[in-house]
Design an enzyme around this catalytic site. Sequence first.
Site, PDB file in Angstrom:
ATOM      1  N   ASP A  17      26.565  35.520  12.683  1.00 11.16           N
ATOM      2  CA  ASP A  17      26.004  36.457  11.787  1.00 11.16           C
ATOM      3  C   ASP A  17      26.465  36.227  10.115  1.00 11.16           C
ATOM      4  O   ASP A  17      27.686  35.896  10.088  1.00 11.16           O
ATOM      5  CB  ASP A  17      25.957  37.911  12.212  1.00 11.16           C
ATOM      6  CG  ASP A  17      25.068  38.708  11.616  1.00 11.16           C
ATOM      7  OD1 ASP A  17      24.381  38.455  10.874  1.00 11.16           O
ATOM      8  OD2 ASP A  17      25.166  39.993  11.701  1.00 11.16           O
ATOM      9  N   ARG A  53      23.693  36.440   4.006  1.00  9.81           N
ATOM     10  CA  ARG A  53      24.487  37.187   2.677  1.00  9.81           C
ATOM     11  C   ARG A  53      25.459  35.982   2.269  1.00  9.81           C
ATOM     12  O   ARG A  53      25.971  36.091   0.849  1.00  9.81           O
ATOM     13  CB  ARG A  53      25.392  38.135   3.404  1.00  9.81           C
ATOM     14  CG  ARG A  53      24.951  39.535   3.514  1.00  9.81           C
ATOM     15  CD  ARG A  53      25.556  40.570   4.594  1.00  9.81           C
ATOM     16  NE  ARG A  53      25.215  40.128   6.045  1.00  9.81           N
ATOM     17  CZ  ARG A  53      25.697  40.646   7.075  1.00  9.81           C
ATOM     18  NH1 ARG A  53      26.658  41.419   6.900  1.00  9.81           N
ATOM     19  NH2 ARG A  53      25.410  40.410   8.192  1.00  9.81           N
ATOM     20  N   HIS A  80      21.961  29.089   6.562  1.00 12.69           N
ATOM     21  CA  HIS A  80      21.943  28.727   7.606  1.00 12.69           C
ATOM     22  C   HIS A  80      22.025  27.143   7.842  1.00 12.69           C
ATOM     23  O   HIS A  80      22.588  26.795   8.715  1.00 12.69           O
ATOM     24  CB  HIS A  80      20.284  28.771   8.402  1.00 12.69           C
ATOM     25  CG  HIS A  80      19.528  30.230   8.223  1.00 12.69           C
ATOM     26  ND1 HIS A  80      20.255  31.112   8.768  1.00 12.69           N
ATOM     27  CD2 HIS A  80      18.408  30.829   7.718  1.00 12.69           C
ATOM     28  CE1 HIS A  80      19.474  32.360   8.723  1.00 12.69           C
ATOM     29  NE2 HIS A  80      18.450  32.039   7.962  1.00 12.69           N
ATOM     30  N   THR A  88      14.756  36.832  20.255  1.00 11.83           N
ATOM     31  CA  THR A  88      13.330  37.425  20.326  1.00 11.83           C
ATOM     32  C   THR A  88      12.761  37.942  19.061  1.00 11.83           C
ATOM     33  O   THR A  88      11.741  38.171  18.712  1.00 11.83           O
ATOM     34  CB  THR A  88      13.159  37.941  21.689  1.00 11.83           C
ATOM     35  OG1 THR A  88      14.006  38.860  21.981  1.00 11.83           O
ATOM     36  CG2 THR A  88      13.054  36.874  22.927  1.00 11.83           C
ATOM     37  N   LEU A 121      33.045  20.799  27.856  1.00 13.98           N
ATOM     38  CA  LEU A 121      32.582  22.181  27.251  1.00 13.98           C
ATOM     39  C   LEU A 121      31.115  22.037  27.557  1.00 13.98           C
ATOM     40  O   LEU A 121      30.464  21.214  27.265  1.00 13.98           O
ATOM     41  CB  LEU A 121      32.978  22.056  25.889  1.00 13.98           C
ATOM     42  CG  LEU A 121      32.202  23.456  25.264  1.00 13.98           C
ATOM     43  CD1 LEU A 121      32.927  24.618  25.444  1.00 13.98           C
ATOM     44  CD2 LEU A 121      32.325  23.277  23.513  1.00 13.98           C
TER      45      LEU A 121
END
Length: 254
Positions: free
Chosen positions: A34, A38, A51, A80, A145
């Site tokens: 998140d 900002r 992003h 969603t 991983l």
Amino acid sequence: MSMKLPFFKTKQIDDHKEHKDIENIPNHVAIIMDGNGRWAKKRSLPRIAGHKEGVNAVMKVVRAASNYNVKVLTLYAFSTENWKRPKSEIDFLMKLPKEFLHIYLPELMEKNVRIETIGDFDALPAHTKKAVQYAKDKTKNNDGLLLNFALNYGSRYEIMQAVKQIMTDIDCSKITLDSLDEKAFSNYLYTEGLSDPDLLIRTSGEQRLSNFLLWQLAYTEFWFTDVLWPDFSEDVFVEALHEYQQRKRRYGGI
Ligand code: FPP
């Protein structure tokens, strides 16, 4: 060309090393990434710049998780609820998996990383599905991983679908009501076969779950940081691991 990061890079990480209990590395780490918007706003950039930078942070955490022998890394990439964003931002977000894979798939292969997804995959745009499916197929035999992207994921929807499928399976006698226990229920979720996350990280100072893995996080340790996702680094990841190692997990016992 990819570069293998040294296990401990800085003095700060060496300090962590002193306390490091290699036995107590979380098996499964889940992250709510998140703060991209900002991060961009602070730099007077459009949200999509956050992003874009967030994609590089994804690879940083993949390298770190792989180095520290974390087995599963589940990243919340698109919920969603994210369909409520402006179309231009959604379009950009839907191109990111392809961009990430275009840049990093060779390194992921070299690191023996397997790619999987949870969420309603079929409802993604065709170009996103194509790129991700290619990577899933290409990495399916890797046993390092597990990099698990939550794409078009919503936990309430996941649970509701599980309930519907269970009712159908009871109706047609595939299972019995008596045989339904927590383990059997878990097998109806997207995360079928995966152990629950041991550690949940959320960046950007927000402290909520945002419809992420509501069933699976029942006994997970939570760790919050003010760091915005595009600034996430190996050092921050190690800080979270270190904090996890100090926690006493009692699972309701004493
Ligand atoms: C939340 O920040 C972030 C997202 C909804 C998108 C997360 C996506 C990435 C980090 C890149 C994904 C990369 C791959 C490879 C799939 P926000 O936009 O809500 O930030 P804000 O709260 O500051 O506005």
